[in-house]
Design an enzyme around this catalytic site. Structure first.
Site, PDB file in Angstrom:
ATOM      1  N   ASP A 156       5.820   2.297  -6.899  1.00  0.00           N
ATOM      2  CA  ASP A 156       6.589   3.514  -7.181  1.00  0.00           C
ATOM      3  C   ASP A 156       8.076   3.169  -7.262  1.00  0.00           C
ATOM      4  OD1 ASP A 156       7.566   3.275  -4.603  1.00  0.00           O
ATOM      5  OD2 ASP A 156       6.462   4.981  -3.803  1.00  0.00           O
ATOM      6  N   SER A 207      -2.442   5.533  -0.874  1.00  0.00           N
ATOM      7  CA  SER A 207      -3.452   4.495  -0.659  1.00  0.00           C
ATOM      8  C   SER A 207      -4.518   4.999   0.305  1.00  0.00           C
ATOM      9  CB  SER A 207      -2.800   3.224  -0.097  1.00  0.00           C
ATOM     10  OG  SER A 207      -1.905   2.663  -1.027  1.00  0.00           O
ATOM     11  N   ASN A 261       0.864  -1.175   0.000  1.00  0.00           N
ATOM     12  CA  ASN A 261       0.000   0.000   0.000  1.00  0.00           C
ATOM     13  C   ASN A 261       0.904   1.230   0.000  1.00  0.00           C
ATOM     14  OD1 ASN A 261      -2.887  -1.081   0.365  1.00  0.00           O
ATOM     15  ND2 ASN A 261      -1.710  -2.209   1.909  1.00  0.00           N
ATOM     16  N   GLU A 262       1.108   1.772  -1.188  1.00  0.00           N
ATOM     17  CA  GLU A 262       2.041   2.870  -1.404  1.00  0.00           C
ATOM     18  C   GLU A 262       1.446   4.195  -0.913  1.00  0.00           C
ATOM     19  OE1 GLU A 262       5.126   1.986  -3.962  1.00  0.00           O
ATOM     20  OE2 GLU A 262       4.573   0.707  -2.287  1.00  0.00           O
ATOM     21  N   PRO A 263       2.259   5.236  -0.769  1.00  0.00           N
ATOM     22  CA  PRO A 263       1.710   6.561  -0.458  1.00  0.00           C
ATOM     23  C   PRO A 263       0.591   6.921  -1.423  1.00  0.00           C
ATOM     24  CG  PRO A 263       4.094   6.613  -0.310  1.00  0.00           C
ATOM     25  CD  PRO A 263       3.737   5.251  -0.835  1.00  0.00           C
TER      26      PRO A 263
END
Length: 663
Positions: free
Chosen positions: A199, A187, A183-185
């Site tokens: 990313d 999310s 869960n990347e920035p």
């Protein structure tokens, strides 16, 4: 033989009462800025064993109730110690996994059916293949499914989790950008299992598994934030100083989609388990004066004054009583009587770290110098984990030691062969083949046949394939040649250049073998031969690839064995730790700072540039987009600027060192 001494390095003594409060009141005072319950352990093993016991207890409770225990588990390094302890408990204490359901938290996408670098394979190797879990109770996202079926596939994955009553325990690591699972920035809090584009930071981190950024999948199927927060209990694990910044953001910062791990603040049964190194940015460890009264020591005082200077924008000698009182440091005024007295002490302490004589200045009073004057000249061994770390991290100091007539040896601990790109091999083989033909040696078929064989292998090589032993040897030779060239440029005789080729590194893979007695003996034999007065070792314990730590452990283990045997040379030897490739020493920890002039900085850059295979196309540049010479210069200039801002002498650049005292 002690092979993990680097894990016991504490740059300043942290009082146990900051991380192990005696009562609930003290704990509430210390942790009032922390928004997730956080436990700090003295070692990785202690923390991992505690979490493993918590998981084992839940498994056993569910067994007694005749129910499944549902675990959501990641791959990666953070949980590996927990998995090792669970395996031990299974084998030695009879912990059964027959009632355990495991959901793999994420999988890279797309993957080929025969991919060996999948997260699921890692999870099997670390845990699942070693316990008695029913294979039908293991579920994982499929990295090979067609794109047009992913949405439905993810929906069914969520349904399957719910069909078992939801997740009992979710085990998490934290990524370099604050991600949990993938869960990347950006999310959202309500996100569920889905396909997500990785990313650059996450792909760079994953490239350690896949070899190069080009071979790393561009996306992942990951459990969503809401899926993870739906677990009855969540444990987030983080070990090592490279996790410290993100732990502070997650635990003390605001809830934000830029740091997805901060969403754990909304969970009523989330816990963070970290070691002392990962805790170093938390307020109660880094700035304890902001939350409690302190047990002051020299390093904590220096840390407080540097912080106060940065907060007020003043140099040390301009700080006033008012500055101290208004910023939580009135205790220091009570201890020293006035700001002036504190200021003078810290200014002098920092002043005494600066020296242009890293090997000690002969025939001079060394009372306030970081290195002793005698003996002169000294025998010096610089241990370099890879064949370029010596010049990247301490190229200016190395050159100064040579110019000041010390007997300088450089020991390259590993071959660094896997960090050479295939195109470098092709380029050198072109040269060898051409050389063979030009100088009338074309009848010698060995070179031309080997040339054709290597070209064919590289052309047919697939993602994830290991290099042949011949290719690894050639890559090692390329790096040896570069190291010799750099050493010659720095006027080090080639008979003082040592290639140790420590066996732990020679797997041909990113994953290395554990340190062994053979590694330590190689280092020990060199030390016995040279009997150095000074040793320089890598202190980049946050090195993302782990090689620096293992190499330093080999040196420390060898020194420890020599100490146990009462080696006479060790009594007159000092050990200095350098940084520069991946981080720089914090100023409160610096014990020797060597100024570098503009001309010396240029010479240092030239030394680094001799390592041509490690320029733009090098496989393992890490998450930092700058080239190694750029990182090195920026860090060295940054250290000099900080000294300048504190009111000390202004230099072009500085290399910093911390002394290691054998335990």
């Amino acid at each position: 033989m002690k092979t993990n001494l680097s894990s016991q390095i504490t740059l300043h003594r942290v009082s146990p009462r900051y991380y192990r409060p005696e009562n609930a009141f003290e704990k509430s005072v210390l942790t009032r800025l922390e928004k997730i319950p956080t436990d700090i352990y003295e070692s990785v093993e202690e923390g991992a064993n505690y979490i493993a016991c918590e998981i084992a207890q839940t498994i056993r409770e569910k067994q007694k109730a005749g129910r499944f225990c549902v675990l959501a588990l990641p791959g990666g390094n953070s949980p590996s110690h927990v998995y090792s302890e669970l395996i031990r408990m299974h084998k030695e204490e009879g912990l059964s996994f027959r009632n355990v359901i495991v959901f793999n938290m994420y999988e890279y996408y797309p993957l080929t059916a025969d991919a060996i670098n999948s997260n699921f394979n890692a999870l099997k190797e670390m845990l699942l293949d070693h316990v008695d879990i029913d294979k039908q109770n293991i579920f994982t996202p499929d990295g090979t499914i067609a794109k047009d079926t992913i949405f439905e596939y993810c929906r069914l994955y969520e349904q399957r989790i719910e069909s078992f009553g939801g997740i009992d325990i979710a085990l998490l690591g934290i990524g370099r950008v604050g991600n949990i699972a993938f869960n990347e920035p950006g999310s959202r809090l309500n996100s569920t299992t889905r396909l997500i584009l990785l990313d650059n930071a996450s792909r760079n981190e994953a490239s350690k598994i896949f070899g190069t950024i080009e071979n790393t999948p561009i996306s992942s199927i990951t459990m969503g934030v809401s899926t993870i927060l739906g677990a009855k209990k969540v444990y987030l694990l983080a070990w090592g100083e490279n996790k410290a910044a993100m732990i502070k953001e997650c635990v003390e910062g605001p809830i934000s989609d830029t740091i997805p791990a901060s969403y754990l603040q909304t969970h009523n049964n989330a816990h963070v388990a970290i070691d002392l190194s990962a805790s170093m940015n938390l307020t109660r460890i880094q700035r304890p004066w902001l939350v409690t009264s302190c047990e002051w020591n020299d390093k904590l005082i220096r840390s407080a004054i540097v912080w106060l200077c940065q907060l007020t924008g003043k140099p040390i000698l301009k700080l006033t009583n008012k500055d101290y009182n208004e910023n939580g440091l009135s205790e220091l005024l009570a201890l020293f009587g006035s700001a002036y007295n504190v200021n003078i002490k810290i200014f002098n302490d920092l002043q005494h770290t600066i020296t242009g004589w890293p090997g000690g200045k002969p025939n001079a009073d060394d009372t306030y110098r970081p290195e002793r004057a005698k003996p002169y000249p000294k025998r010096v061994v610089i241990f370099s984990p890879h064949p370029d770390d010596d010049v990247i991290s301490m190229g200016g100091t190395l050159r100064r030691l040579v110019e000041q007539k010390h007997e300088v040896h450089v020991a390259y601990e590993t071959s660094g062969n896997i960090a050479v790109g295939d195109e470098e091999v092709v380029r050198f083989m072109h040269f060898i083949n051409g050389f063979n033909q030009i100088f009338n040696n074309s009848e010698d078929l060995v070179i031309s046949e080997k040339y054709a064989e290597i070209r064919k292998f590289l052309k047919e090589k697939k993602d994830g394939d290991m290099d042949s032993r011949d290719i690894l040897t050639i890559k090692g030779l390329i790096r040896r040649g570069e190291a010799r060239t750099a050493s010659s440029y720095n006027n080090i005789p080639l008979d003082r250049v040592h290639f140790l080729d420590l066996p732990f590194y020679e797997t041909g893979k990113i994953q290395k073998n554990p340190i062994s007695e053979a590694d330590v003996e190689i280092v020990r034999n060199l030390l016995r031969e040279i009997k150095p007065h000074q040793i320089f070792v890598a202190g980049d314990l946050a090195d993302p690839h782990g090689t620096h730590r293992v190499c330093t452990d080999a040196v420390f283990a060898a020194v420890d064995l020599e100490k146990e045997e009462g080696a006479k040379w060790l009594k007159d030897c000092r050990i200095w730790m350098y940084r520069g490739a991946w981080a720089e020493w914090e100023i409160e920890n610096i014990e020797m700072a060597v100024p570098i002039s503009p001309e010396e900085l240029r010479a240092k850059r030239n030394s680094i540039l001799k390592h041509q295979s490690q320029m733009e196309s090098a496989p393992f540049l890490g998450n930092d987009e700058r080239l190694f010479w750029q990182r090195s210069e920026d860090r060295n200039r940054g250290t000099a600027t900080l000294y300048d801002q504190l009111g000390l002498a202004s230099y072009e650049a500085m290399e910093a060192f911390v002394e290691y005292i054998p335990l």
